[in-house]
Motif scaffolding. Structure first.
Motif, PDB file in Angstrom:
ATOM      1  N   ALA A 521     -13.881 -27.607 -49.789  1.00 60.27           N
ATOM      2  CA  ALA A 521     -15.234 -28.200 -50.026  1.00 60.27           C
ATOM      3  C   ALA A 521     -15.263 -29.618 -49.852  1.00 60.27           C
ATOM      4  CB  ALA A 521     -15.464 -27.895 -51.451  1.00 60.27           C
ATOM      5  N   ILE A 522     -14.183 -30.546 -50.094  1.00 58.19           N
ATOM      6  CA  ILE A 522     -14.445 -31.895 -50.026  1.00 58.19           C
ATOM      7  C   ILE A 522     -14.270 -32.291 -48.530  1.00 58.19           C
ATOM      8  CG2 ILE A 522     -11.744 -32.422 -50.135  1.00 58.19           C
ATOM      9  CD1 ILE A 522     -12.462 -34.849 -51.493  1.00 58.19           C
ATOM     10  N   VAL A 523     -13.631 -31.447 -47.633  1.00 56.19           N
ATOM     11  CA  VAL A 523     -13.672 -31.746 -46.243  1.00 56.19           C
ATOM     12  C   VAL A 523     -15.300 -31.247 -45.578  1.00 56.19           C
ATOM     13  CG1 VAL A 523     -12.756 -30.719 -44.125  1.00 56.19           C
ATOM     14  CG2 VAL A 523     -11.396 -31.260 -45.937  1.00 56.19           C
ATOM     15  N   LEU A 524     -15.690 -30.041 -46.033  1.00 51.38           N
ATOM     16  CA  LEU A 524     -16.774 -29.764 -45.647  1.00 51.38           C
ATOM     17  C   LEU A 524     -17.818 -30.839 -46.179  1.00 51.38           C
ATOM     18  CD1 LEU A 524     -16.981 -26.039 -46.315  1.00 51.38           C
ATOM     19  CD2 LEU A 524     -17.007 -26.801 -44.089  1.00 51.38           C
ATOM     20  N   ILE A 543      -9.857 -30.272 -37.964  1.00 53.40           N
ATOM     21  CA  ILE A 543      -8.625 -29.350 -37.842  1.00 53.40           C
ATOM     22  C   ILE A 543      -8.159 -29.043 -39.246  1.00 53.40           C
ATOM     23  CG2 ILE A 543      -6.157 -29.808 -37.299  1.00 53.40           C
ATOM     24  CD1 ILE A 543      -7.064 -31.876 -35.154  1.00 53.40           C
ATOM     25  N   ARG A 544      -8.585 -29.820 -40.162  1.00 51.80           N
ATOM     26  CA  ARG A 544      -7.939 -29.559 -41.513  1.00 51.80           C
ATOM     27  C   ARG A 544      -8.728 -27.906 -41.997  1.00 51.80           C
ATOM     28  NH1 ARG A 544      -4.543 -29.009 -44.896  1.00 51.80           N
ATOM     29  NH2 ARG A 544      -3.873 -31.009 -44.223  1.00 51.80           N
ATOM     30  N   LEU A 545     -10.057 -27.730 -41.506  1.00 49.09           N
ATOM     31  CA  LEU A 545     -10.600 -26.615 -41.659  1.00 49.09           C
ATOM     32  C   LEU A 545      -9.922 -25.496 -40.991  1.00 49.09           C
ATOM     33  CD1 LEU A 545     -14.416 -27.368 -41.614  1.00 49.09           C
ATOM     34  CD2 LEU A 545     -12.768 -26.890 -43.657  1.00 49.09           C
ATOM     35  N   VAL A 546      -9.536 -25.511 -39.856  1.00 49.62           N
ATOM     36  CA  VAL A 546      -8.732 -24.588 -38.768  1.00 49.62           C
ATOM     37  C   VAL A 546      -7.559 -24.065 -39.633  1.00 49.62           C
ATOM     38  CG1 VAL A 546      -7.528 -24.292 -36.827  1.00 49.62           C
ATOM     39  CG2 VAL A 546      -9.724 -25.420 -36.909  1.00 49.62           C
ATOM     40  N   ALA A 547      -6.756 -25.409 -40.183  1.00 48.40           N
ATOM     41  CA  ALA A 547      -5.417 -24.768 -40.773  1.00 48.40           C
ATOM     42  C   ALA A 547      -5.695 -23.936 -42.156  1.00 48.40           C
ATOM     43  CB  ALA A 547      -4.446 -26.326 -41.266  1.00 48.40           C
ATOM     44  N   ASP A 548      -6.648 -24.387 -42.942  1.00 45.10           N
ATOM     45  CA  ASP A 548      -7.066 -23.547 -44.192  1.00 45.10           C
ATOM     46  C   ASP A 548      -7.501 -22.048 -43.782  1.00 45.10           C
ATOM     47  OD1 ASP A 548      -6.818 -25.702 -46.078  1.00 45.10           O
ATOM     48  OD2 ASP A 548      -8.883 -26.084 -46.053  1.00 45.10           O
ATOM     49  N   ARG A 549      -8.099 -21.823 -42.790  1.00 48.60           N
ATOM     50  CA  ARG A 549      -8.233 -20.577 -42.281  1.00 48.60           C
ATOM     51  C   ARG A 549      -7.042 -19.721 -41.660  1.00 48.60           C
ATOM     52  NH1 ARG A 549     -12.984 -23.289 -42.392  1.00 48.60           N
ATOM     53  NH2 ARG A 549     -15.029 -22.104 -42.779  1.00 48.60           N
ATOM     54  N   ARG A 556     -11.438 -15.064 -37.080  1.00 48.90           N
ATOM     55  CA  ARG A 556     -12.869 -15.362 -36.617  1.00 48.90           C
ATOM     56  C   ARG A 556     -13.037 -16.855 -36.986  1.00 48.90           C
ATOM     57  NH1 ARG A 556     -16.368 -10.139 -37.655  1.00 48.90           N
ATOM     58  NH2 ARG A 556     -15.271  -8.407 -35.992  1.00 48.90           N
ATOM     59  N   GLY A 557     -12.913 -17.180 -38.236  1.00 47.20           N
ATOM     60  CA  GLY A 557     -13.198 -18.370 -38.880  1.00 47.20           C
ATOM     61  C   GLY A 557     -12.633 -19.382 -38.019  1.00 47.20           C
ATOM     62  N   SER A 558     -11.294 -19.379 -37.890  1.00 51.10           N
ATOM     63  CA  SER A 558     -10.322 -20.547 -37.323  1.00 51.10           C
ATOM     64  C   SER A 558     -10.519 -20.564 -35.816  1.00 51.10           C
ATOM     65  CB  SER A 558      -8.660 -20.132 -37.441  1.00 51.10           C
ATOM     66  OG  SER A 558      -8.605 -18.673 -36.916  1.00 51.10           O
ATOM     67  N   ASP A 621       0.408 -33.240 -40.419  1.00 48.50           N
ATOM     68  CA  ASP A 621       0.812 -31.837 -41.083  1.00 48.50           C
ATOM     69  C   ASP A 621       0.369 -30.964 -39.899  1.00 48.50           C
ATOM     70  OD1 ASP A 621      -1.946 -33.060 -41.385  1.00 48.50           O
ATOM     71  OD2 ASP A 621      -2.248 -31.249 -42.975  1.00 48.50           O
ATOM     72  N   CYS A 622      -0.627 -31.164 -39.235  1.00 52.28           N
ATOM     73  CA  CYS A 622      -1.204 -30.151 -38.077  1.00 52.28           C
ATOM     74  C   CYS A 622       0.201 -29.505 -37.388  1.00 52.28           C
ATOM     75  CB  CYS A 622      -2.274 -30.644 -37.048  1.00 52.28           C
ATOM     76  SG  CYS A 622      -3.581 -31.147 -37.950  1.00 52.28           S
ATOM     77  N   PHE A 623       0.881 -30.463 -36.978  1.00 55.11           N
ATOM     78  CA  PHE A 623       2.287 -30.172 -35.967  1.00 55.11           C
ATOM     79  C   PHE A 623       3.064 -29.121 -36.532  1.00 55.11           C
ATOM     80  CE2 PHE A 623       0.673 -33.996 -34.516  1.00 55.11           C
ATOM     81  CZ  PHE A 623       0.440 -33.813 -33.266  1.00 55.11           C
ATOM     82  N   ALA A 624       2.962 -28.794 -38.114  1.00 51.10           N
ATOM     83  CA  ALA A 624       3.811 -27.753 -38.708  1.00 51.10           C
ATOM     84  C   ALA A 624       3.286 -26.258 -38.121  1.00 51.10           C
ATOM     85  CB  ALA A 624       3.563 -27.542 -40.609  1.00 51.10           C
ATOM     86  N   TRP A 625       2.114 -26.166 -37.958  1.00 52.50           N
ATOM     87  CA  TRP A 625       1.568 -25.072 -37.197  1.00 52.50           C
ATOM     88  C   TRP A 625       2.249 -24.688 -35.693  1.00 52.50           C
ATOM     89  CZ3 TRP A 625       0.342 -21.795 -40.376  1.00 52.50           C
ATOM     90  CH2 TRP A 625      -0.473 -21.929 -41.653  1.00 52.50           C
ATOM     91  N   LEU A 626       2.395 -25.822 -35.063  1.00 47.03           N
ATOM     92  CA  LEU A 626       3.182 -25.660 -33.761  1.00 47.03           C
ATOM     93  C   LEU A 626       4.463 -25.034 -34.220  1.00 47.03           C
ATOM     94  CD1 LEU A 626       3.268 -26.192 -30.959  1.00 47.03           C
ATOM     95  CD2 LEU A 626       3.766 -28.542 -31.121  1.00 47.03           C
TER      96      LEU A 626
END
Length: 990
Positions: A521-524, A543-549, A556-558, A621-626
């Protein structure tokens, strides 16, 4: 019952003979006996004045009698924010005398904590060793180094580390203690701590339970009426003894204080004003009965004026004080101060300690002396001490304790000292750093110019950013979240860069608090305020929203959010371009597009490698997903290269609130490659980071890897403990890690020899395959279930069912997953067509070896060998099982290595027990370990392989009851009470 010291050479100064405590002394003896064999942890728990310190003295005396060296320190009430205060108090003098056998890097790190090891020629250490951003070191590294320090100090005779009053210790000290009980020194080290239960933090109170079998708790209970009579002696009447017992509640310190008070019933103040000041001053001592407070007032008010003044100055100066500094606080001449000190010593108010220093005989006495001072005098005394320390060149971190208690509102010099001190200790004691930063902010006027008459004024917003950061990394995410929200209220709408960074940090803390919806919510909300969605700061939030999804497997959301983000745009730096690219592989993989994901991962690798470390200030933190995407895709070499760099950057930049994710990813990759020792170390550190952050999510990431790695290596007890704890931290969010915790626990149960229970748990964890687990994990689970079903021999159709699922899920582009699916088919075919099963398992081994998944390649080799043996081809069986044993041995997988060795012996291959001589015994045969008979050893090895009693009976052509009889003897001889214990013992080398 007199204390040992009293019996041997007279009681310690000011100590009455020890009365009672027989059970406590027996437990201390037992703990010391155990400590002579290895690590131990003792917690002495009791109310104020219950006699904890006296029992620690008994422990010290008993250690000396055994020629077991000890060091002792304590935390202090008025210096609670001092980093590692109790540990420094205990070890620093010893370090001055001891030559350490530690590498230079370790000594430099320890020098940032222990003054005795501080290199005066190193400017970094003079400022605390962490002033520059690139010198910040994860607290876990410091904890590990202190553990090695204790191991060094324990050579050759052992060591007892005694820490008193830990209820007053700072967070950094408790974190260190937590590390030591979970990662004990590999030496004869006993850590003994004492604390008040009502004032202990939950983490401190949990230490003795976390220590497991090595932990012991001793409670200092009140004395009984008969013990009180013995304590007081025969000269005290029965009626007075009863009255003192009722008033003191059997508390020894209260009893001693009340017995000194006489019959007056109150303090003999010199005038009414004096008495009123005393009463007001000790009013905060609420945990002490009023009569005891009055008794302590009587004792101190009866002192000569000069001695009382010196006592007050000493109470302000320090817990362990130097006479010169106490004299400065009291505004006394040196000669007069020393004369007053003689009076205090004669009255047993203070006692001498090492190095010409002194301390109060009990913290409560210091408390009363401190509280008896007038508020204005106390402020001035702290100010005098701070000024004297500044003249002596003391570091800001030493002066800050007095500055924070004496600074005036708007005092820029004081603000500067507090900020400097906070920055010095931020990396190692962030809780203390937060305390000093908050104090500095409270001293700063609102608004106004950025400079004052005394020089430039620190920027409030920058200090709030720092405060939010240290609160986050110290495990106080709730406070950090509030600071970040305060910061958002101060930042103007046009300051988009700092607003985005603050929102990012706030979202991370909301997530760590388990508030997933609030994080989103705070990001949105911030994005709604943003008009240009392609600016770097807006992209960071998207990008934060993508990570949450992605966490929720919302494909679909991501994908929808990611489709709106270009690969690059004007104003983007190399780090942001790489961050966006790093999110694309995981989204494609979750959608089932493996080839597309691999292409995206290769592009992300190019961009990440081309960027410098300084480009990754934001969005790290995005790179953890890599990392996780590459591990899912089998791209282990690039994944490990990225993991090592990301862990280094995270530590260097102090972003330890995301370090746990990086370490968990690194552990996963290392385990898949068969580098189990390194994987276990990374998992341990990830778990430690999660505990320090008090984040269920980060902790679970570490525990999952700890569970899986321990299970691979045959440490089933540890695997089950970690798996249970990981599941206990499931917040119910339905995200990937919550499901993975249940998968890890189920696998640990299967590998610990409970296949039916584990299979049921694994099926529940996977559900229908749409609950958020990645495809690779689902393939692994299906292969495991096929293996369990095949071993049951009465459900071949179940094995074929799971093999079919594995084949349907495995993506042809992912060699490792295809190899696991082939292995599942081999399990399913073994009963009906062992030759075909052997061929399938051999193909699986080749595929898994090509994919770089050595542990699973070893399992495939073992399956091929067992199938060849069933088909009657013993030569090929020996060759395959030998290859499996070599892989398991190289990877440190003791459980599976033991199973492979068992199969080799069944095939007629002579294999010596690990760490044992290959020479035959006098009878011509190897002697089984633990005094087991050959049959008992055979059954124990099958238990270690995970076989049930029914399976063992079928293999050895015995009845189940005979197996149970043999197993009961195995339990007795090995000294365990469970099948897990048998497996752990049999899989342990040596």
């Amino acid at each position: 019952m007199e204390g040992r010291a009293a019996r041997a050479a007279g009681a310690r100064p000011g100590n009455a003979p020890l009365v009672g405590r027989r059970d406590a002394l027996q437990e201390i003896d037992r703990v010391l006996d155990a400590a002579e064999r290895g690590y131990g942890f003792l917690a002495l728990v009791g109310e104020p004045g219950a006699g904890k310190t006296r029992l620690l003295n008994e422990l010290a005396d008993a250690s000396t009698a055994r020629k077991l060296p000890f060091v002792a320190g304590r935390a202090a009430e008025f210096e609670q924010e001092m980093p590692f205060g109790a540990v420094v108090d205990a070890l620093d003098d010893r370090l001055e005398e001891h030559t350490l056998n530690l590498p230079p890097a370790a000594l430099r790190l320890l020098g940032s904590v222990f003054p005795a090891l501080c290199d005066l020629t190193d400017p970094a250490q003079l400022t605390g060793g962490a002033a520059a951003p690139d010198s910040q070191v994860a607290r876990y590294q410091l904890h590990r180094t202190v553990r090695h320090l204790l191991e060094d100090l324990a050579e050759p005779h052992g060591l007892v580390l005694i820490l008193d009053d830990l209820h007053w210790a700072d967070d950094a000290t408790i974190e260190l203690m937590d590390h030591l009980v979970r990662h004990p020194p590999r030496a004869r080290v006993l850590v003994a701590v004492a604390y008040r239960p009502a004032q202990a933090s939950p983490r401190l109170a949990a230490l003795v339970d976390a220590a497991g079998p090595q932990g012991a708790r001793v409670t200092a209970d009140p004395l009984t009426l008969s013990e009180v009579a013995e304590f007081l002696g025969p000269d005290v009447s029965r009626s007075r003894c009863d009255a003192l017992y009722r008033a003191s509640g059997g508390n020894p310190f209260y009893l001693e204080a009340l017995s000194k008070m006489g019959d007056s019933g109150g303090p003999a103040g010199r005038d009414g004003t004096e008495r009123q000041g005393w009463e007001n001053g000790v009013a905060s001592l609420t945990e002490v009965p009023p009569a005891v407070r009055a008794a302590l007032q009587v004792e101190l008010s009866a002192l000569p004026p000069e001695a009382l003044l010196m006592a007050r100055g000493a109470a302000v100066a320090a817990d362990v004080f130097e006479p010169a500094l106490a004299a400065v606080a009291a505004e006394m001449e040196q000669d007069a101060a020393l004369a007053a000190l003689d009076v205090l010593t004669a009255h047993d108010v203070v006692r001498p300690t090492t190095g010409g220093r002194f301390r109060f005989r009990h913290p409560l006495v210091r408390h009363v002396a401190y509280a008896s001072t007038a508020a204005g005098w106390r402020i001035a005394a702290h100010s005098r001490v701070a000024a004297q320390l500044a003249r002596l060149g003391a570091p800001a971190a030493v002066r800050a304790h007095h500055v924070v208690r004496s600074a005036r509102f708007g005092d820029l010099e004081a603000i500067g000292t507090l900020v400097e001190a906070a920055r010095v200790v931020a990396s190692q004691a962030p809780g203390t750093s937060a305390y000093w930063l908050k104090a500095a902010l409270e001293l700063m006027p609102d608004g106004g110019d950025a400079s004052g008459a005394d020089g430039p004024r620190p920027d409030r917003i920058e200090l709030l950013v720092e405060l939010a950061h240290v609160q986050a990394v110290s495990g106080h995410a709730e406070e950090g979240r509030e600071t970040a929200r305060t910061l958002l209220g101060l930042l103007p709408a046009g300051d988009t860069v700092r607003r985005a960074r603050t929102v990012q940090m706030c979202a991370v803390m909301e997530r760590q608090l388990g508030r997933i919806h609030e994080a989103r919510a705070i990001v949105l909300d911030e994005l709604r305020r943003t008009t240009d969605r392609q600016t770097p700061e807006a992209v960071l939030l998207r990008i934060r929203l993508v990570a949450d999804r992605i966490q929720r497997a919302d494909t679909r959301g991501s994908q929808a959010v990611l489709d709106t983000i270009p690969d690059s745009a004007p104003g983007w730096g190399p780090g942001l371009v790489a961050a966006v690219a790093s999110m694309r592989p995981i989204v494609s993989h979750v959608r089932g597009e493996a080839e597309e994901a691999i292409a995206y991962a290769q592009k992300a690798d190019e961009l990440f490698s081309a960027a410098s470390d300084n480009d990754f200030t934001d969005g790290l933190d995005c790179f953890a997903w890599l990392l996780f995407a590459e591990s899912f895709l089998g791209m282990y070499d690039s994944a490990l290269r990225h993991a090592e760099r990301l862990v280094s950057i995270t530590r260097t930049t102090g972003q330890t609130y995301i370090l746990g994710y990086m370490l968990a990813g690194q552990s996963r990759i290392l385990a898949q490659q068969g580098r189990m020792a390194e994987a276990a170390a990374a998992a341990d550190e990830a778990t430690a980071v999660g505990r320090e952050l008090r984040s269920q999510e980060v902790l679970a990431y570490g525990l999952i890897q700890q569970c899986l790695t321990a299970s691979w290596t045959g440490d089933h007890d540890q695997a089950l403990r970690s798996g249970e704890e990981a599941v206990a931290n499931d917040t119910g969010s339905g995200e990937w890690w919550t499901h993975m915790a249940h998968v890890a626990r189920a696998l640990a149960i299967i590998n610990a020899g409970r296949p039916d229970e584990g299979a049921e748990a694994l099926i529940a964890a996977c559900g229908d395959g749409t609950q958020g687990l990645d495809f690779g994990t689902l393939v692994m689970c299906a292969e495991t279930l096929a293996s369990v079903s095949a071993a049951q021999q009465d459900a071949p159709e179940d094995a074929a069912y799971w093999a079919g699922i594995a084949g349907a899920i495995a993506d042809p582009a992912l060699t490792g997953d295809v190899g696991l699916a082939r292995l599942a088919r081999a399990h399913a075919a073994r009963a009906a067509d062992p030759a075909a099963s052997a061929a399938l398992a051999a193909e699986a081994a080749e595929l898994l070896t090509k994919a770089g998944r050595r542990p699973e390649a070893g399992r495939a080799e073992l399956a091929a060998g067992i199938a060849h043996a069933a088909a009657g081809d013993r030569n090929r069986a020996r060759e395959r099982v030998r290859a499996a044993a070599e892989i398991f041995d190289a990877c440190g997988m003791r459980g599976l290595h033991a199973q492979a060795v068992r199969e080799q012996r069944r095939l007629g291959v002579r294999v010596p027990a690990p760490g044992r001589s290959t020479a035959p015994s006098p009878g011509g045969k190897e002697k089984p370990p633990f005094g087991l008979s050959p049959r008992e050893h055979e059954i124990a090895m099958l238990v270690a392989e995970g076989c049930s009693n029914q399976q063992i009976a079928e293999r050895l052509f015995l009845s189940v009851r005979t197996v149970e009889t043999h197993l009961s003897r195995v339990f007795a001889k090995i000294g365990v009470s469970s099948r897990v214990g048998v497996a752990t013992k049999m899989n342990r080398p040596g």
